[in-house]
Design a protein around this motif. Structure first.
Motif, mmCIF file in Angstrom:
data_model
loop_
_atom_site.group_PDB
_atom_site.id
_atom_site.type_symbol
_atom_site.label_atom_id
_atom_site.label_comp_id
_atom_site.label_asym_id
_atom_site.label_seq_id
_atom_site.Cartn_x
_atom_site.Cartn_y
_atom_site.Cartn_z
ATOM 1 N N THR A 185 23.495 104.782 125.075
ATOM 2 C CA THR A 185 23.587 103.835 123.969
ATOM 3 C C THR A 185 24.944 103.946 123.292
ATOM 4 O OG1 THR A 185 21.205 104.010 123.582
ATOM 5 C CG2 THR A 185 22.534 103.118 121.793
ATOM 6 N N VAL A 186 25.380 105.177 123.041
ATOM 7 C CA VAL A 186 26.680 105.416 122.423
ATOM 8 C C VAL A 186 27.789 104.928 123.349
ATOM 9 C CG1 VAL A 186 28.268 107.173 121.554
ATOM 10 C CG2 VAL A 186 25.804 107.374 121.115
ATOM 11 N N THR A 187 27.676 105.238 124.635
ATOM 12 C CA THR A 187 28.708 104.863 125.600
ATOM 13 C C THR A 187 28.951 103.356 125.596
ATOM 14 O OG1 THR A 187 28.056 106.729 126.999
ATOM 15 C CG2 THR A 187 29.400 105.011 128.020
ATOM 16 N N VAL A 188 27.875 102.584 125.563
ATOM 17 C CA VAL A 188 28.008 101.125 125.567
ATOM 18 C C VAL A 188 28.718 100.634 124.308
ATOM 19 C CG1 VAL A 188 26.735 98.954 125.467
ATOM 20 C CG2 VAL A 188 26.022 100.732 127.050
ATOM 21 N N HIS A 189 28.327 101.168 123.155
ATOM 22 C CA HIS A 189 28.941 100.709 121.904
ATOM 23 C C HIS A 189 30.390 101.147 121.785
ATOM 24 C CE1 HIS A 189 24.785 99.794 120.800
ATOM 25 N NE2 HIS A 189 25.289 99.028 119.863
ATOM 26 N N VAL A 190 30.720 102.324 122.293
ATOM 27 C CA VAL A 190 32.119 102.756 122.304
ATOM 28 C C VAL A 190 32.943 101.807 123.174
ATOM 29 C CG1 VAL A 190 33.687 104.542 123.176
ATOM 30 C CG2 VAL A 190 31.732 105.181 121.754
ATOM 31 N N ARG A 191 32.423 101.440 124.329
ATOM 32 C CA ARG A 191 33.143 100.519 125.205
ATOM 33 C C ARG A 191 33.357 99.166 124.521
ATOM 34 N NH1 ARG A 191 30.215 100.922 129.473
ATOM 35 N NH2 ARG A 191 28.978 99.023 129.344
ATOM 36 N N ARG A 192 32.328 98.671 123.853
ATOM 37 C CA ARG A 192 32.461 97.385 123.152
ATOM 38 C C ARG A 192 33.459 97.479 122.006
ATOM 39 N NH1 ARG A 192 26.208 95.898 122.478
ATOM 40 N NH2 ARG A 192 26.902 95.759 120.331
ATOM 41 N N LEU A 193 33.443 98.599 121.277
ATOM 42 C CA LEU A 193 34.386 98.760 120.170
ATOM 43 C C LEU A 193 35.819 98.847 120.682
ATOM 44 C CD1 LEU A 193 34.792 99.096 117.135
ATOM 45 C CD2 LEU A 193 34.417 101.559 117.425
ATOM 46 N N ARG A 194 36.028 99.558 121.780
ATOM 47 C CA ARG A 194 37.371 99.647 122.360
ATOM 48 C C ARG A 194 37.922 98.265 122.698
ATOM 49 N NH1 ARG A 194 36.115 104.744 126.319
ATOM 50 N NH2 ARG A 194 37.071 106.394 125.045
ATOM 51 N N GLU A 195 37.064 97.386 123.185
ATOM 52 C CA GLU A 195 37.512 96.051 123.541
ATOM 53 C C GLU A 195 38.041 95.284 122.333
ATOM 54 O OE1 GLU A 195 34.074 94.426 125.388
ATOM 55 O OE2 GLU A 195 34.377 95.481 127.299
ATOM 56 N N LYS A 196 37.663 95.736 121.141
ATOM 57 C CA LYS A 196 38.055 95.014 119.927
ATOM 58 C C LYS A 196 39.184 95.689 119.155
ATOM 59 C CE LYS A 196 33.424 93.071 119.611
ATOM 60 N NZ LYS A 196 32.196 92.851 118.811
#
Length: 223
Positions: A185-196
């Motif tokens: 769950t954390v991994t997915v949100h970190v990836r999405r945040l990096r994209e921004k």
């Protein structure tokens, strides 16, 4: 808003949450729910992933086009990859069926509290990053970015803790409010945040992975 096509599950969940003091509106299909959300955005969406008409994934993607309302996804799909897909469509949280009604209530209340909480500082500025805690707006490199409710909480926590190792368990506890959970769950949100927030998310300069420890957030670019 609760969107669940199984009438038995919908009734049980709705009765339980109403008994806990939440105001609730119910829908049994994604198409009518999507129209209702466009007309009036609720404080929280609880969405079954497998819906007739507009699916839960499609509904998440559509809502994320115009709102950061917290979204909790309910899913009977048990594999980690299938749950990650739901998060990647924009959900902030998920529960796998069968689930505890008490856990559903606590997670819903946690999302609502974080939605309405205001930090002690109205404006938080760290280098090229800025958060308006009153209006829940965020900027990176002079550009306003659109964050989901969970992405916003994650970004806020990272800005408050620059330059130190932050483990996934810590993030689950402090950002998600979970005593335990799936680190993916954390991994997915970190990836999405990096994209921004990253100039090139393939080669992060601010939110870096620390193998065996978790992550470090750097206000100044490190690459």
């Amino acid at each position: 808003m609760l969107i669940e096509d199984d009438p038995t599950v919908r009734t049980v969940v709705a009765d339980y949450l109403r008994a806990a003091g939440l105001d609730l509106i119910e829908y049994g299909d994604g198409t009518r729910a999507a129209a209702a959300v466009r007309e009036r955005i609720p404080d929280l969406l609880i969405v079954d992933r497998m819906l007739p008409g507009t699916s839960g994934d499609e509904l998440c993607r559509e809502v994320r086009g115009y709102s950061d309302v917290p979204i909790m996804m309910l899913t009977a799909l048990s594999s980690v990859d299938q749950r990650i897909e739901g998060l990647e469509h924009g959900a902030d949280d998920y529960l796998a069926k069968p689930f505890s009604l008490r856990e559903l209530q606590l997670r819903a209340e946690a999302l609502l509290r974080r939605r309405t909480a205001v930090g002690t500082a109205a404006m938080i500025v760290q280098g090229d990053f800025r958060i308006d805690a009153v209006h829940r707006r965020a900027w990176a490199h002079e550009r306003e970015i659109t964050l989901t409710a969970r992405e916003y909480e994650l970004f806020l926590y990272l800005l408050a803790n620059p330059g130190r190792d932050i483990g996934r368990d810590e993030l689950l506890r402090e950002v998600w409010g979970w005593g335990f959970g799936d680190p993916s769950t954390v991994t997915v949100h970190v990836r999405r945040l990096r994209e921004k927030i990253e100039p090139d998310p393939r080669f992060p300069c601010h939110l870096k992975t620390v193998w065996g420890a978790g992550y470090q957030f750097f206000v100044e670019a490190t690459c």
